[in-house]
Design a protein around this motif. Structure first.
Motif, PDB file in Angstrom:
ATOM      1  N   ILE A   1      -4.315  -7.383  -3.371  1.00  0.00           N
ATOM      2  CA  ILE A   1      -5.289  -8.796  -3.302  1.00  0.00           C
ATOM      3  C   ILE A   1      -5.998  -8.394  -2.016  1.00  0.00           C
ATOM      4  N   PRO A   2      -5.897  -7.273  -1.943  1.00  0.00           N
ATOM      5  CA  PRO A   2      -7.154  -7.330  -0.359  1.00  0.00           C
ATOM      6  C   PRO A   2      -7.694  -6.539  -0.820  1.00  0.00           C
TER       7      PRO A   2
ATOM      8  N   MET B   1     -10.994  -0.653   4.188  1.00  0.00           N
ATOM      9  CA  MET B   1      -9.996  -0.189   4.632  1.00  0.00           C
ATOM     10  C   MET B   1      -8.551  -1.146   5.467  1.00  0.00           C
ATOM     11  N   LEU B   2      -8.949  -1.821   6.736  1.00  0.00           N
ATOM     12  CA  LEU B   2      -8.610  -1.674   7.725  1.00  0.00           C
ATOM     13  C   LEU B   2      -7.246  -2.927   6.675  1.00  0.00           C
TER      14      LEU B   2
ATOM     15  N   LEU C   1      -5.187  -1.479   4.754  1.00  0.00           N
ATOM     16  CA  LEU C   1      -3.548  -0.464   5.670  1.00  0.00           C
ATOM     17  C   LEU C   1      -2.502  -2.037   6.811  1.00  0.00           C
ATOM     18  N   SER C   2      -3.218  -2.939   6.460  1.00  0.00           N
ATOM     19  CA  SER C   2      -2.789  -4.034   7.237  1.00  0.00           C
ATOM     20  C   SER C   2      -1.329  -4.863   6.018  1.00  0.00           C
ATOM     21  N   MET C   3      -2.055  -4.938   4.838  1.00  0.00           N
ATOM     22  CA  MET C   3      -1.616  -5.643   3.608  1.00  0.00           C
ATOM     23  C   MET C   3      -0.893  -4.932   2.713  1.00  0.00           C
ATOM     24  N   VAL C   4      -1.251  -3.540   2.059  1.00  0.00           N
ATOM     25  CA  VAL C   4      -0.650  -2.914   1.275  1.00  0.00           C
ATOM     26  C   VAL C   4       1.005  -2.649   1.619  1.00  0.00           C
TER      27      VAL C   4
ATOM     28  N   ALA D   1      -0.352   2.920   1.547  1.00  0.00           N
ATOM     29  CA  ALA D   1      -1.742   2.457   1.998  1.00  0.00           C
ATOM     30  C   ALA D   1      -2.262   3.336   2.613  1.00  0.00           C
ATOM     31  N   TYR D   2      -1.985   4.041   3.407  1.00  0.00           N
ATOM     32  CA  TYR D   2      -2.238   5.177   4.405  1.00  0.00           C
ATOM     33  C   TYR D   2      -2.904   5.957   3.605  1.00  0.00           C
ATOM     34  N   GLU D   3      -2.058   7.001   3.324  1.00  0.00           N
ATOM     35  CA  GLU D   3      -2.607   7.994   1.665  1.00  0.00           C
ATOM     36  C   GLU D   3      -4.136   7.551   1.099  1.00  0.00           C
ATOM     37  N   ILE D   4      -4.306   5.808   0.867  1.00  0.00           N
ATOM     38  CA  ILE D   4      -4.824   5.558  -0.313  1.00  0.00           C
ATOM     39  C   ILE D   4      -5.828   5.640   0.797  1.00  0.00           C
TER      40      ILE D   4
END
Length: 207
Positions: A109-110, A151-152, A155-158, A164-167
């Motif tokens: 999605i993101p 990237m943001l 972080l907000s959707m995963v 998410a942070y690691e990705i």
């Protein structure tokens, strides 16, 4: 070499394809009309399809990390919007974004939304620049900021956030660098072409 540097090298190789496309656009009498503000709906449609296919190429030629694709998918729609306006940008973004969504995964999605937004924002920059290509500096800044927004969004959707942070921690620098360099290469070629056309026009008026 560490993992991040390996990814940067591979992504830069993929971005080189953009340089080839830039040469094709500036060399083709049919396509370069869009750069001279003379593009018809037919030319705009071709630009949308061409850079949408480039977006798909960016997805499939990317690297998979933790279920996410590290890629230059956003670059095609960004360029389409910057050289031909919002319709071309959104068209290319929809082609790349829908295809990315069809693959699935935790970032579907993101990533697909970011690709569509890349084309839309590129088109808005084109309009803000007086329906002209905005130039190298603005285009590269746009590419950097767009990937930052990408990237943001991850972080907000995963979920979970730790994944998410690691990705993002793994992919942010390679993606920003590769997209910025690809945009710079394309922009330099287009700007050089437009400068030559301007000089040619001035010379013909002088004669």
């Amino acid at each position: 070499m560490n993992v991040s540097f390996d990814m940067v090298v591979i992504l830069i190789q993929m971005a080189c394809v953009i340089v080839v496309v830039a040469q094709v656009v500036t060399a083709s009498p049919f396509l370069r009309l869009t750069l001279l503000q003379k593009g018809t709906w037919r030319q705009i449609l071709v630009i949308a399809i061409l850079f949408g296919l480039l977006s798909i190429y960016g997805t499939y030629s990317g690297l998979e990390i933790l279920g996410a694709k590290i890629n230059i998918r956003d670059l095609g729609p960004m360029i389409a919007g910057l050289i031909a306006g919002p319709y071309a940008g959104i068209g290319a973004g929809l082609i790349g974004g829908i295809q990315r969504y069809s693959i699935g995964g935790i970032t579907a999605i993101p990533c697909s939304l970011a690709t569509i937004l890349a084309g839309l924002i590129g088109g808005l920059i084109y309009l803000r620049s007086g329906k002209r290509f905005c130039g190298v500096r603005t285009a590269v800044c746009f590419a950097i900021l767009m990937e930052g927004l990408h990237m943001l969004m991850q972080l907000s959707m995963v979920q979970p956030f730790s994944v998410a942070y690691e990705i993002v921690a793994t992919s942010a620098i390679p993606m920003i660098v590769a997209n910025a360099l690809g945009m710079a290469a394309f922009s330099i070629i287009v700007t050089d072409y437009l400068a030559r056309m301007k000089e040619k026009g001035a010379s013909e008026k002088g004669d």
